[in-house]
Design a protein around this motif. Structure first.
Motif, PDB file in Angstrom:
ATOM      1  N   SER A 119      10.695   5.191 -30.848  1.00 11.63           N
ATOM      2  CA  SER A 119      11.502   6.392 -30.635  1.00 11.63           C
ATOM      3  C   SER A 119      10.571   7.519 -30.221  1.00 11.63           C
ATOM      4  CB  SER A 119      12.264   6.775 -31.919  1.00 11.63           C
ATOM      5  OG  SER A 119      13.015   7.943 -31.724  1.00 11.63           O
ATOM      6  N   ALA A 120      10.865   8.109 -29.071  1.00  6.67           N
ATOM      7  CA  ALA A 120      10.030   9.188 -28.531  1.00  6.67           C
ATOM      8  C   ALA A 120       8.580   8.738 -28.393  1.00  6.67           C
ATOM      9  CB  ALA A 120      10.121  10.435 -29.405  1.00  6.67           C
ATOM     10  N   GLY A 121       8.393   7.458 -28.060  1.00 10.52           N
ATOM     11  CA  GLY A 121       7.063   6.925 -27.855  1.00 10.52           C
ATOM     12  C   GLY A 121       6.321   6.541 -29.110  1.00 10.52           C
ATOM     13  N   GLU A 122       6.942   6.726 -30.272  1.00 15.27           N
ATOM     14  CA  GLU A 122       6.288   6.417 -31.543  1.00 15.27           C
ATOM     15  C   GLU A 122       6.958   5.221 -32.213  1.00 15.27           C
ATOM     16  OE1 GLU A 122       3.576   7.852 -32.699  1.00 15.27           O
ATOM     17  OE2 GLU A 122       3.500   9.168 -30.932  1.00 15.27           O
ATOM     18  N   PRO A 123       6.200   4.441 -33.000  1.00 15.73           N
ATOM     19  CA  PRO A 123       6.810   3.314 -33.712  1.00 15.73           C
ATOM     20  C   PRO A 123       7.939   3.781 -34.619  1.00 15.73           C
ATOM     21  CG  PRO A 123       4.417   3.165 -33.791  1.00 15.73           C
ATOM     22  CD  PRO A 123       4.738   4.514 -33.225  1.00 15.73           C
ATOM     23  N   ALA A 124       9.063   3.060 -34.583  1.00 18.15           N
ATOM     24  CA  ALA A 124      10.230   3.418 -35.394  1.00 18.15           C
ATOM     25  C   ALA A 124      10.701   2.233 -36.217  1.00 18.15           C
ATOM     26  CB  ALA A 124      11.351   3.925 -34.487  1.00 18.15           C
ATOM     27  N   GLY A 125       9.804   1.307 -36.526  1.00 19.82           N
ATOM     28  CA  GLY A 125      10.189   0.152 -37.319  1.00 19.82           C
ATOM     29  C   GLY A 125      10.400  -1.066 -36.456  1.00 19.82           C
ATOM     30  N   ALA A 126      11.261  -1.940 -36.911  1.00 22.12           N
ATOM     31  CA  ALA A 126      11.484  -3.189 -36.187  1.00 22.12           C
ATOM     32  C   ALA A 126      12.867  -3.734 -36.475  1.00 22.12           C
ATOM     33  CB  ALA A 126      10.431  -4.227 -36.562  1.00 22.12           C
ATOM     34  N   LEU A 127      13.384  -4.462 -35.505  1.00 28.54           N
ATOM     35  CA  LEU A 127      14.579  -5.279 -35.683  1.00 28.54           C
ATOM     36  C   LEU A 127      14.106  -6.707 -35.920  1.00 28.54           C
ATOM     37  CD1 LEU A 127      17.525  -6.293 -35.361  1.00 28.54           C
ATOM     38  CD2 LEU A 127      17.147  -6.225 -32.882  1.00 28.54           C
ATOM     39  N   ILE A 128      14.557  -7.307 -37.008  1.00 27.44           N
ATOM     40  CA  ILE A 128      14.163  -8.678 -37.346  1.00 27.44           C
ATOM     41  C   ILE A 128      15.422  -9.522 -37.425  1.00 27.44           C
ATOM     42  CG2 ILE A 128      13.105 -10.182 -39.068  1.00 27.44           C
ATOM     43  CD1 ILE A 128      11.296  -7.794 -39.784  1.00 27.44           C
ATOM     44  N   LEU A 129      15.478 -10.535 -36.571  1.00 26.83           N
ATOM     45  CA  LEU A 129      16.575 -11.494 -36.568  1.00 26.83           C
ATOM     46  C   LEU A 129      16.095 -12.770 -37.231  1.00 26.83           C
ATOM     47  CD1 LEU A 129      17.768 -11.071 -32.865  1.00 26.83           C
ATOM     48  CD2 LEU A 129      18.683  -9.936 -34.891  1.00 26.83           C
ATOM     49  N   LEU A 130      16.953 -13.378 -38.018  1.00 22.20           N
ATOM     50  CA  LEU A 130      16.544 -14.615 -38.676  1.00 22.20           C
ATOM     51  C   LEU A 130      17.729 -15.547 -38.844  1.00 22.20           C
ATOM     52  CD1 LEU A 130      17.468 -14.298 -41.952  1.00 22.20           C
ATOM     53  CD2 LEU A 130      15.613 -12.639 -41.836  1.00 22.20           C
ATOM     54  N   ARG A 131      17.416 -16.819 -38.841  1.00 22.16           N
ATOM     55  CA  ARG A 131      18.434 -17.863 -39.017  1.00 22.16           C
ATOM     56  C   ARG A 131      17.928 -18.889 -40.006  1.00 22.16           C
ATOM     57  NH1 ARG A 131      20.809 -21.321 -34.032  1.00 22.16           N
ATOM     58  NH2 ARG A 131      22.165 -19.524 -33.842  1.00 22.16           N
ATOM     59  N   ASP A 132      18.817 -19.305 -40.899  1.00 21.67           N
ATOM     60  CA  ASP A 132      18.488 -20.368 -41.840  1.00 21.67           C
ATOM     61  C   ASP A 132      18.577 -21.707 -41.103  1.00 21.67           C
ATOM     62  OD1 ASP A 132      18.293 -22.192 -43.875  1.00 21.67           O
ATOM     63  OD2 ASP A 132      19.765 -21.252 -45.181  1.00 21.67           O
ATOM     64  N   VAL A 133      17.433 -22.353 -40.927  1.00 23.56           N
ATOM     65  CA  VAL A 133      17.388 -23.645 -40.214  1.00 23.56           C
ATOM     66  C   VAL A 133      16.955 -24.768 -41.160  1.00 23.56           C
ATOM     67  CG1 VAL A 133      16.980 -22.649 -37.936  1.00 23.56           C
ATOM     68  CG2 VAL A 133      15.030 -23.139 -39.417  1.00 23.56           C
ATOM     69  N   THR A 134      17.221 -24.577 -42.456  1.00 29.64           N
ATOM     70  CA  THR A 134      16.793 -25.560 -43.449  1.00 29.64           C
ATOM     71  C   THR A 134      17.390 -26.930 -43.178  1.00 29.64           C
ATOM     72  OG1 THR A 134      16.678 -23.776 -45.088  1.00 29.64           O
ATOM     73  CG2 THR A 134      16.652 -26.035 -45.917  1.00 29.64           C
ATOM     74  N   GLU A 135      18.706 -26.982 -42.952  1.00 28.90           N
ATOM     75  CA  GLU A 135      19.356 -28.273 -42.725  1.00 28.90           C
ATOM     76  C   GLU A 135      18.875 -28.908 -41.429  1.00 28.90           C
ATOM     77  OE1 GLU A 135      21.020 -29.508 -45.123  1.00 28.90           O
ATOM     78  OE2 GLU A 135      20.881 -27.642 -46.271  1.00 28.90           O
ATOM     79  N   LEU A 136      18.671 -28.096 -40.399  1.00 33.85           N
ATOM     80  CA  LEU A 136      18.178 -28.624 -39.126  1.00 33.85           C
ATOM     81  C   LEU A 136      16.807 -29.255 -39.295  1.00 33.85           C
ATOM     82  CD1 LEU A 136      18.372 -28.915 -36.042  1.00 33.85           C
ATOM     83  CD2 LEU A 136      17.419 -26.602 -35.855  1.00 33.85           C
TER      84      LEU A 136
END
Length: 469
Positions: free
Chosen positions: A248-265
């Motif tokens: 944001s405005a050229g500065e770090p603003a955190g992160a988006l983290i996507l995750l999926r449970d692939v235990t059964e796979l």
């Protein structure tokens, strides 16, 4: 993606490098459409400043579409889309009844993303919806400043993860601002007790890992200026994770983290690997047993006092060896298919065993390709009989040539085994020889194919076989 490339090449002023950038954006923008609960349309200037053209469109999976009709391919003449043109020329996001976000690459604006959403009504957004919309706004602003997509390279993980699988938003210091119920459930499978919000995700995650994902590997996945993807795994669960840094405005603003449970796979994959390893071990043991039988036949042949008995045992040894060869190949391959070209070449080399001092050349023309074990085993025995028979009976002292010609079209194989020898003897077609009986039975019964013998005008014999692979 092919349609976008074709349209940008034929109808727009976009360069090849800019087109790759737009391809990367379109590869990943389902994520933004889902977060924004909005339809997105990509507008690109047409060649020779004749207006703008819609080259791509995506609908959200998290809400209703605001565009019932496809607009890809629609052209708007100059002046017909003033807000799109304004976003292109100023490089600023234009707010109207819809939102128009410039797509920047380096110092240039190369396209515009139109964001269109159905009116949400009077209801207030819940915590999940608000978190989605906040991240969508950050990503759209990063598109405007040229910070998203991260690169023009497409990765397989783009197609794997969706916001509904699991969504975590972190602050610049790594503290979790929001975690969706699915994300929390996935972490609970890893062994989390309590909540994620307010914790440092990298510390919590490292504490849940074991030797499958060492603690020191976690920071490289969950923190840093660059995005990335990978798996978090312990004895209880496996998660596929993707991290997208936000600015944001050229500065770090955190992160988006996507995750999926692939235990059964992963569990099914391990079961399949174990099953495959077991099958290959069985083929290996069968091969060893057949080679033992061949060795016993060879020893017995050496003890025979009559040439006829010795010759019969040697033929039996070669037949057993051809079956062992298929099992050896299966033991080294994944699945129940083998590269039959290698088997055919090795069978052709056995001509040297019976050639003696004669010079017999054996060649293959064409390719068999991959065959299943149930086809490869009888076909290897058929080839063994035909090659050995030609090597033993077709040539005089001067030798000759054996050719295996194969033509495969999809699953149909036409095979011709030819020699330039003396040709078929009188009464050959009605012969009751064991070799001919084996070939006929295997082709017609095991392979459900057809078999013909013919004399070559120039001398020699051709055996033609047709079968389905």
């Amino acid at each position: 993606m092919g349609q976008l490339e074709d349209m940008t090449r034929s109808r727009t002023a976009v360069s090849a490098t800019d087109a790759r950038w737009l391809n990367a954006l379109v590869s990943d923008w389902q994520l933004i459409a889902d977060l924004a609960f909005s339809d997105l349309v990509l507008w690109v200037p047409e060649a020779e400043e004749t207006g703008v053209c819609a080259v791509a469109q995506v609908r959200p999976t998290t809400g209703p579409t605001a565009l019932l009709e496809d607009v890809v391919g629609l052209s708007l003449a100059p002046g017909a889309a003033p807000l799109i043109e304004q976003a292109l020329t100023t490089g600023l996001t234009i707010e109207g009844s819809t939102q128009f976000v410039p797509v920047r690459r380096g110092s240039r604006v190369v396209a515009v993303v139109e964001r269109r959403r159905e009116a949400p009504g009077l209801r207030s957004a819940g915590a999940l919806e608000s978190a989605y919309l906040d991240v969508a706004s950050d990503l759209l602003e990063m598109i405007r400043t040229g910070e998203f997509p991260e690169s023009a390279d497409r990765t397989a993980v783009v197609d794997l993860l969706r916001v509904g699988d699991g969504f975590v938003r972190t602050e610049a210091d790594g503290t979790v601002r929001f975690a969706s119920p699915n994300a929390l459930s996935a972490y609970r499978r890893l062994g989390l007790v309590g909540d994620l919000i307010g914790t440092r995700l990298v510390d919590v995650t490292a504490g849940l890992m074991d030797r499958r994902t060492p603690r020191h590997a976690v920071p490289g996945l969950l923190v840093g200026a660059e995005g990335g993807s990978g798996e978090l795994e312990n004895a209880a669960a496996s998660l596929h994770v993707r991290r997208i840094p936000l600015r944001s405005a050229g500065e770090p603003a955190g992160a988006l983290i996507l995750l999926r449970d692939v235990t059964e796979l992963r569990s099914r994959e391990r079961e399949l690997m174990t099953k495959d390893a077991t099958i290959r071990e069985i083929h290996h043991r069968v091969k060893n047993n057949l080679q033992t039988v061949a060795a016993l036949l060879r020893l017995q042949a050496r003890r025979m006092s009559t040439d006829e008995a010795r010759h019969a045992l040697q033929e039996a040894e070669r037949r057993v060896g051809s079956i062992a060869l298929v099992h050896e190949t299966l033991s080294q391959s994944f699945g129940d298919v083998v590269d039959f070209d290698d088997i055919a070449d090795r069978l052709l080399r056995t001509v040297l065993d019976v050639a003696g001092e004669r010079e017999i050349l054996a060649t293959r023309i064409g390719t068999f390709g991959a065959l299943s074990g149930e086809v490869a085993t009888p076909l290897s025995m058929v080839l063994t009989e035909l090659i050995q028979n030609a090597a033993e009976h077709a040539f005089g002292d001067d030798g000759g040539q054996i050719t295996v010609a194969v033509n495969r079209i999809r699953d149909r194989i036409r095979l011709r085994v030819s020699d330039d020898g003396v040709g078929m003897p009188e009464g050959f077609r009605t012969s009751s020889s064991l070799g001919l009986s084996i070939v006929t039975t295997l082709v017609q019964t095991e392979l459900d194919g057809t078999l013909t013998f013919e004399s070559r005008p120039s001398g020699g014999t051709t055996v033609s076989i047709t079968l389905d692979a």
